[in-house]
Scaffold this motif. Structure first.
Motif, mmCIF file in Angstrom:
data_model
loop_
_atom_site.group_PDB
_atom_site.id
_atom_site.type_symbol
_atom_site.label_atom_id
_atom_site.label_comp_id
_atom_site.label_asym_id
_atom_site.label_seq_id
_atom_site.Cartn_x
_atom_site.Cartn_y
_atom_site.Cartn_z
ATOM 1 N N LEU A 56 63.543 -29.520 40.760
ATOM 2 C CA LEU A 56 62.599 -29.568 39.959
ATOM 3 C C LEU A 56 61.989 -28.432 39.546
ATOM 4 O O LEU A 56 61.550 -27.723 40.554
ATOM 5 C CB LEU A 56 61.298 -30.652 40.183
ATOM 6 N N THR A 57 61.961 -27.701 38.452
ATOM 7 C CA THR A 57 61.679 -26.328 37.880
ATOM 8 C C THR A 57 60.477 -26.399 37.007
ATOM 9 O O THR A 57 60.496 -27.200 36.010
ATOM 10 C CB THR A 57 62.722 -25.626 37.443
ATOM 11 N N ILE A 58 59.375 -25.534 37.311
ATOM 12 C CA ILE A 58 58.272 -25.700 36.701
ATOM 13 C C ILE A 58 58.220 -24.185 36.157
ATOM 14 O O ILE A 58 57.924 -23.416 37.034
ATOM 15 C CB ILE A 58 57.074 -26.149 37.475
ATOM 16 N N ALA A 59 58.050 -24.033 35.025
ATOM 17 C CA ALA A 59 57.728 -22.468 34.523
ATOM 18 C C ALA A 59 56.559 -22.504 33.400
ATOM 19 O O ALA A 59 56.144 -23.217 32.545
ATOM 20 C CB ALA A 59 58.946 -22.263 33.682
ATOM 21 N N GLN A 60 55.756 -21.441 33.623
ATOM 22 C CA GLN A 60 54.768 -21.278 32.814
ATOM 23 C C GLN A 60 54.281 -19.704 32.550
ATOM 24 O O GLN A 60 54.666 -19.032 33.332
ATOM 25 C CB GLN A 60 53.480 -22.066 33.002
ATOM 26 N N LYS A 61 53.647 -19.477 31.578
ATOM 27 C CA LYS A 61 53.232 -18.073 31.000
ATOM 28 C C LYS A 61 51.896 -17.848 31.803
ATOM 29 O O LYS A 61 51.163 -17.867 31.205
ATOM 30 C CB LYS A 61 53.196 -18.028 29.791
ATOM 31 N N ILE A 62 52.038 -17.195 33.089
ATOM 32 C CA ILE A 62 50.780 -17.050 33.770
ATOM 33 C C ILE A 62 50.926 -15.734 34.527
ATOM 34 O O ILE A 62 52.187 -15.523 34.932
ATOM 35 C CB ILE A 62 50.183 -18.072 34.566
ATOM 36 N N VAL A 102 54.292 -25.433 29.198
ATOM 37 C CA VAL A 102 54.856 -25.488 30.370
ATOM 38 C C VAL A 102 56.154 -26.053 30.167
ATOM 39 O O VAL A 102 56.344 -26.712 29.184
ATOM 40 C CB VAL A 102 54.062 -26.534 31.222
ATOM 41 N N LEU A 103 57.277 -25.405 30.714
ATOM 42 C CA LEU A 103 58.545 -25.874 30.742
ATOM 43 C C LEU A 103 58.881 -26.538 32.136
ATOM 44 O O LEU A 103 58.567 -25.889 33.183
ATOM 45 C CB LEU A 103 59.416 -24.862 30.446
ATOM 46 N N GLN A 112 59.428 -29.585 27.412
ATOM 47 C CA GLN A 112 58.577 -28.337 26.927
ATOM 48 C C GLN A 112 57.244 -28.905 26.341
ATOM 49 O O GLN A 112 57.395 -29.641 25.479
ATOM 50 C CB GLN A 112 59.463 -27.407 25.985
ATOM 51 N N CYS A 113 56.189 -28.613 26.749
ATOM 52 C CA CYS A 113 54.983 -28.784 26.106
ATOM 53 C C CYS A 113 53.760 -28.050 26.480
ATOM 54 O O CYS A 113 53.778 -26.988 26.947
ATOM 55 C CB CYS A 113 54.623 -30.450 26.671
ATOM 56 N N ARG A 114 52.616 -28.274 25.810
ATOM 57 C CA ARG A 114 51.386 -27.538 25.955
ATOM 58 C C ARG A 114 50.510 -28.424 26.858
ATOM 59 O O ARG A 114 50.294 -29.488 26.151
ATOM 60 C CB ARG A 114 50.941 -26.820 24.511
ATOM 61 N N LEU A 115 50.134 -28.090 27.738
ATOM 62 C CA LEU A 115 49.257 -28.991 28.531
ATOM 63 C C LEU A 115 47.840 -28.337 28.754
ATOM 64 O O LEU A 115 47.738 -27.223 29.208
ATOM 65 C CB LEU A 115 49.869 -29.051 29.946
ATOM 66 N N PRO A 116 46.583 -28.921 28.310
ATOM 67 C CA PRO A 116 45.224 -28.472 28.472
ATOM 68 C C PRO A 116 45.141 -28.548 30.178
ATOM 69 O O PRO A 116 45.765 -29.222 30.855
ATOM 70 C CB PRO A 116 44.460 -29.483 27.742
ATOM 71 N N PRO A 117 43.945 -27.882 30.595
ATOM 72 C CA PRO A 117 43.485 -27.708 31.836
ATOM 73 C C PRO A 117 43.105 -29.141 32.400
ATOM 74 O O PRO A 117 42.612 -29.882 31.675
ATOM 75 C CB PRO A 117 42.428 -27.008 31.851
ATOM 76 N N ALA A 118 43.965 -29.692 33.469
ATOM 77 C CA ALA A 118 43.858 -31.043 34.227
ATOM 78 C C ALA A 118 44.730 -31.235 35.211
ATOM 79 O O ALA A 118 45.387 -30.308 35.469
ATOM 80 C CB ALA A 118 43.925 -32.196 32.614
ATOM 81 N N GLY A 119 44.476 -32.566 35.713
ATOM 82 C CA GLY A 119 45.462 -32.870 36.765
ATOM 83 C C GLY A 119 46.666 -33.820 36.137
ATOM 84 O O GLY A 119 46.458 -34.366 35.469
ATOM 85 N N TYR A 120 47.939 -33.442 36.634
ATOM 86 C CA TYR A 120 48.810 -34.150 36.059
ATOM 87 C C TYR A 120 49.752 -34.643 37.265
ATOM 88 O O TYR A 120 49.794 -34.100 38.236
ATOM 89 C CB TYR A 120 49.741 -33.371 35.134
ATOM 90 N N GLY A 137 58.887 -17.547 22.093
ATOM 91 C CA GLY A 137 59.196 -16.313 22.640
ATOM 92 C C GLY A 137 58.541 -15.769 23.646
ATOM 93 O O GLY A 137 58.576 -14.537 24.093
ATOM 94 N N SER A 138 57.678 -16.431 24.210
ATOM 95 C CA SER A 138 56.732 -15.989 25.310
ATOM 96 C C SER A 138 57.801 -15.824 26.737
ATOM 97 O O SER A 138 58.430 -17.020 26.761
ATOM 98 C CB SER A 138 55.483 -16.790 25.597
ATOM 99 N N LEU A 139 57.445 -14.650 27.555
ATOM 100 C CA LEU A 139 57.797 -15.057 28.967
ATOM 101 C C LEU A 139 57.184 -16.069 29.679
ATOM 102 O O LEU A 139 56.081 -15.773 29.924
ATOM 103 C CB LEU A 139 57.908 -13.507 29.382
ATOM 104 N N LEU A 140 58.118 -16.754 30.423
ATOM 105 C CA LEU A 140 57.208 -17.722 31.364
ATOM 106 C C LEU A 140 57.421 -16.987 32.746
ATOM 107 O O LEU A 140 58.301 -17.312 33.599
ATOM 108 C CB LEU A 140 58.206 -18.952 31.238
ATOM 109 N N THR A 141 56.401 -16.461 32.982
ATOM 110 C CA THR A 141 56.817 -15.241 34.112
ATOM 111 C C THR A 141 56.449 -16.011 35.390
ATOM 112 O O THR A 141 56.616 -15.187 36.404
ATOM 113 C CB THR A 141 55.385 -14.391 34.036
ATOM 114 N N HIS A 142 56.123 -17.304 35.432
ATOM 115 C CA HIS A 142 56.016 -17.803 36.727
ATOM 116 C C HIS A 142 57.005 -19.210 36.877
ATOM 117 O O HIS A 142 56.847 -20.053 36.107
ATOM 118 C CB HIS A 142 54.484 -18.439 37.119
#
Length: 499
Positions: A467-473, A370-371, A442-450, A326-331
């Motif tokens: 390619l679209t990347i969306a995250q709640k930040i 992250v979506l 759709q997944c949850r990613l911990p801080p790191a490089g990918y 339900g979170s808005l993926l603001t970026h």
């Protein structure tokens, strides 16, 4: 955006020279049952069909689409999404257009569809296909409302003809009408539902209200075999009710775009299921059931339907809302790319050339949801043949969608992005490759490089994609650089860059 000029006739009403009111707008190759209409269709403007036409009726429940003799239930199900969101409706059909009976009316309307990563403008005249002075394709439940018929014509023009709308996927129409993301889940293979779990717990009660949900059967619904072997319907409402014995039952209200209740089961109008509920509850639910609507319980839904399409809600700020949290993926960041034969079209992980596929460096500085979605660009329809056709390298765009997939690997540094091997397991992916316009992860990613690697199944298949990347930040915390080879500045929560 592509703008096509119209030509004015002596009567002051526009007639579109690029989508003429004749058989060329109806047919592409005469391979569908629509070919039986050859020479039988007349083209009328709404003022010739009814006395007082309008775009939308005063009673908005009469604005729902009703399918005609064209097999485009998949499009009509997506149209219902627009009636849930004024923002999306205004995006697809911009307000302020002059209508019948108003000063300045010229018989011209325009729509916008999300195609190949941007909004594409399509203008039409309002001459609509009819048989016996009645619309023969889609219409509203109100015979005086014409927004659905006009949108259908604009979408047919985008594709090249009405015949090209005979069959399609709801998820593709959802993306075309929203610019967002849609997921498709199988009800027969639990592995295809999120996390391999039951479908319904994945969607909270709030998200069930806000998300757009459609369901499909791969065989004809009971009592309606004349319609073929694929049909899409809408999930309109969810109700949790208790039986007189205290047992909990989840009921789903389904809308059939045919406009009739071709269904049998315990919860049809005279079904046995209603006897299990308090009479006042049964009367209330049945009293809110419109033409073409019926109820099913969760068990019946799983037994009778084959798959579900869920569209991500979109806020007025054009932010995607996660259907999981339900979170808005603001970026949201979009990056265009391509697979080029002999250079960056390495195919799937079974190929030694896999690592030559395009790569995108993703730096996650603050973990969270992250979506990622991969939208492959389809071919332009015959509408745009007069325009310069895009190509990838020296190869024209393929007329059909490739089987595509996304894989994501965790990597120690940006340098390691260049040596990804198909033998190493990714941290997340969409599996398997799918012949779809869009796929998502759709997944949850911990801080790191990918590193994100989009691929086609077959090597040497040239195509373009977004390619679209969306995250709640927070938006302020984002800075992305896309220049090849340039080091990513770690001043943001998420940085994406092509390599």
């Amino acid at each position: 955006m592509i703008w096509l000029e119209m030509t004015a006739e002596k009567d002051g009403l526009f007639e579109d020279p690029n989508f003429k009111a004749d058989d060329s707008a109806l047919f592409s190759d005469y391979t569908t049952p629509l070919s039986r209409l050859t020479g039988k269709v007349t083209w009328l403007r709404p003022k010739q069909i009814c006395k007082s036409p309008c775009l939308f009726p005063d009673d908005f429940t009469e604005a729902y689409p009703k399918q005609g003799i064209l097999g485009d239930c998949w499009l009509l199900c997506a149209c219902n999404m627009l009636l849930k969101s004024r923002y999306l409706l205004d995006q697809v059909m911009p307000p302020g257009q002059c209508v019948w009976g108003k000063r300045g009316y010229t018989g011209q309307f325009w729509f916008q569809f999300w195609r190949n990563g941007h909004w594409t403008k399509v203008q039409i005249d309002d001459r609509l296909p009819c048989i016996n002075n009645t619309l023969c394709f889609s219409r509203c439940h109100s015979p005086m409302a014409f927004w659905v018929a006009l949108l259908e014509k604009a979408y047919a023009k985008l594709h090249g003809s009405y015949e090209r709308l005979w069959a399609g996927q709801v998820c593709e129409a959802v993306v075309d009408l929203s610019g967002g993301v849609a997921e498709r889940w199988s009800l027969k293979k639990s592995v295809n539902t999120p996390g391999g779990k039951s479908l319904f717990p994945e969607l909270s009660e709030e998200m069930r209200k806000q998300s757009y949900i459609s369901c499909c059967v791969h065989e004809a619904p009971m009592g309606a075999s004349e319609q073929g072997q694929f049909h899409a319907l809408n999930v309109m409402e969810w109700k949790d009710v208790k039986t007189s014995a205290g047992a909990q039952v989840q009921l789903l209200q389904i809308r059939n775009p045919w406009g009739r209740r071709c269904w049998e089961g315990a919860w049809t109008e005279r079904g046995s299921g209603w006897t299990l509920l308090d009479p006042s509850c049964s009367a209330d639910l049945l009293g809110h059931t419109k033409e073409g609507e019926f109820w099913v319980d969760e068990m019946e839904f799983r037994q009778k339907f084959d798959e579900v399409t869920v569209g991500y809600p979109i806020s007025e700020d054009h932010c995607l809302q996660s259907i999981y949290t339900g979170s808005l993926l603001t970026h949201t960041q979009q990056i265009g790319g391509s697979w080029v034969k002999g250079h960056s079209a390495g195919g799937c992980r079974n190929n030694s050339s896999y690592s030559s596929n395009p790569k995108f460096w993703l730096k996650v500085r603050e973990g969270g949801e992250v979506l990622m979605s991969l939208l492959q660009h389809g071919p332009w329809s015959s509408l745009y043949n007069s325009q310069k056709r895009k190509s990838v390298g020296n190869t024209p765009q393929h007329p059909y969608y490739q089987a595509i997939a996304l894989h994501v690997w965790k990597v120690p540094s940006e340098v390691d992005c260049m040596v990804i091997s198909g033998t190493v397991c990714p941290v997340t992916s969409c599996v398997p490759h799918a012949h779809s316009q869009e796929i998502s992860v759709q997944c949850r990613l911990p801080p790191a490089g990918y590193v994100i690697l989009p691929s086609t199944y077959q090597p040497d298949c040239s195509a373009e994609y977004t390619l679209t990347i969306a995250q709640k930040i927070p938006r302020k915390a984002i800075s992305c650089q896309e220049r090849l080879g340039q080091a990513v500045q770690e001043t943001s929560h998420v940085c994406v860059m092509g390599l």
